[in-house]
Design a protein around this motif. Structure first.
Motif, PDB file in Angstrom:
ATOM      1  N   ALA A   3      -0.014  -8.376 -17.734  1.00 54.62           N
ATOM      2  CA  ALA A   3      -0.654  -7.144 -17.282  1.00 54.62           C
ATOM      3  C   ALA A   3      -0.825  -6.208 -18.470  1.00 54.62           C
ATOM      4  CB  ALA A   3       0.178  -6.469 -16.200  1.00 54.62           C
ATOM      5  N   THR A   4      -1.577  -5.141 -18.240  1.00 50.23           N
ATOM      6  CA  THR A   4      -1.810  -4.114 -19.243  1.00 50.23           C
ATOM      7  C   THR A   4      -1.306  -2.788 -18.692  1.00 50.23           C
ATOM      8  OG1 THR A   4      -3.779  -5.281 -19.991  1.00 50.23           O
ATOM      9  CG2 THR A   4      -3.579  -2.974 -20.629  1.00 50.23           C
ATOM     10  N   ALA A   6      -1.407   0.797 -17.745  1.00 49.83           N
ATOM     11  CA  ALA A   6      -2.490   1.749 -17.479  1.00 49.83           C
ATOM     12  C   ALA A   6      -2.007   3.184 -17.705  1.00 49.83           C
ATOM     13  CB  ALA A   6      -3.016   1.594 -16.060  1.00 49.83           C
ATOM     14  N   SER A   7      -0.766   3.466 -17.293  1.00 50.59           N
ATOM     15  CA  SER A   7      -0.199   4.800 -17.488  1.00 50.59           C
ATOM     16  C   SER A   7       1.312   4.670 -17.602  1.00 50.59           C
ATOM     17  CB  SER A   7      -0.558   5.726 -16.325  1.00 50.59           C
ATOM     18  OG  SER A   7       0.069   5.284 -15.130  1.00 50.59           O
ATOM     19  N   THR A  16       1.991   2.752 -14.184  1.00 55.47           N
ATOM     20  CA  THR A  16       1.195   1.726 -13.511  1.00 55.47           C
ATOM     21  C   THR A  16       0.749   0.678 -14.523  1.00 55.47           C
ATOM     22  OG1 THR A  16      -0.857   2.974 -13.826  1.00 55.47           O
ATOM     23  CG2 THR A  16       0.300   3.278 -11.724  1.00 55.47           C
ATOM     24  N   VAL A  17       0.526  -0.530 -14.014  1.00 60.92           N
ATOM     25  CA  VAL A  17      -0.047  -1.610 -14.804  1.00 60.92           C
ATOM     26  C   VAL A  17      -1.233  -2.181 -14.046  1.00 60.92           C
ATOM     27  CG1 VAL A  17       2.106  -2.253 -15.969  1.00 60.92           C
ATOM     28  CG2 VAL A  17       1.515  -3.349 -13.808  1.00 60.92           C
ATOM     29  N   VAL A  18      -2.140  -2.822 -14.794  1.00 58.93           N
ATOM     30  CA  VAL A  18      -3.256  -3.539 -14.197  1.00 58.93           C
ATOM     31  C   VAL A  18      -3.077  -5.010 -14.560  1.00 58.93           C
ATOM     32  CG1 VAL A  18      -5.753  -3.832 -14.131  1.00 58.93           C
ATOM     33  CG2 VAL A  18      -4.778  -1.549 -14.403  1.00 58.93           C
ATOM     34  N   THR A  19      -2.995  -5.852 -13.542  1.00 54.93           N
ATOM     35  CA  THR A  19      -2.807  -7.278 -13.785  1.00 54.93           C
ATOM     36  C   THR A  19      -4.104  -7.897 -14.302  1.00 54.93           C
ATOM     37  OG1 THR A  19      -3.469  -7.999 -11.584  1.00 54.93           O
ATOM     38  CG2 THR A  19      -1.140  -7.399 -11.881  1.00 54.93           C
ATOM     39  N   THR A  24      -3.928  -3.051  -9.491  1.00 51.18           N
ATOM     40  CA  THR A  24      -3.148  -1.962 -10.069  1.00 51.18           C
ATOM     41  C   THR A  24      -1.834  -1.862  -9.311  1.00 51.18           C
ATOM     42  OG1 THR A  24      -5.145  -0.767 -10.684  1.00 51.18           O
ATOM     43  CG2 THR A  24      -3.112   0.507 -10.573  1.00 51.18           C
ATOM     44  N   ALA A  26       2.175  -0.052  -9.297  1.00 49.79           N
ATOM     45  CA  ALA A  26       3.073   0.987  -9.797  1.00 49.79           C
ATOM     46  C   ALA A  26       4.437   0.372 -10.119  1.00 49.79           C
ATOM     47  CB  ALA A  26       3.230   2.082  -8.747  1.00 49.79           C
TER      48      ALA A  26
END
Length: 61
Positions: A3-4, A6-7, A16-19, A24, A26
């Protein structure tokens, strides 16, 4: 799963991450591996996720 970030809020150690699949998710401070001191948006991480959401986050070392 990869994942990356995000915040990330340093004071609460949550964010939060985005897979790679586009979801998205938390996360809270309890999910961070002990070696993580700071995360930055755009940083790639390895996450463990289940029905309850993110259960663990580690850096690719």
């Amino acid at each position: 799963m990869q994942a990356t970030v995000a915040s990330y809020d340093e004071s609460s150690r949550s964010g939060t991450v985005v897979t790679d699949q586009g979801a998205t998710l938390a996360f809270g401070s309890a999910t961070l591996a002990e070696h993580i001191r700071h995360l930055r948006p755009g940083q790639r991480v390895h996450i463990n996720a289940g029905e309850a959401g993110v259960t663990g986050i580690a850096l690719w070392l």
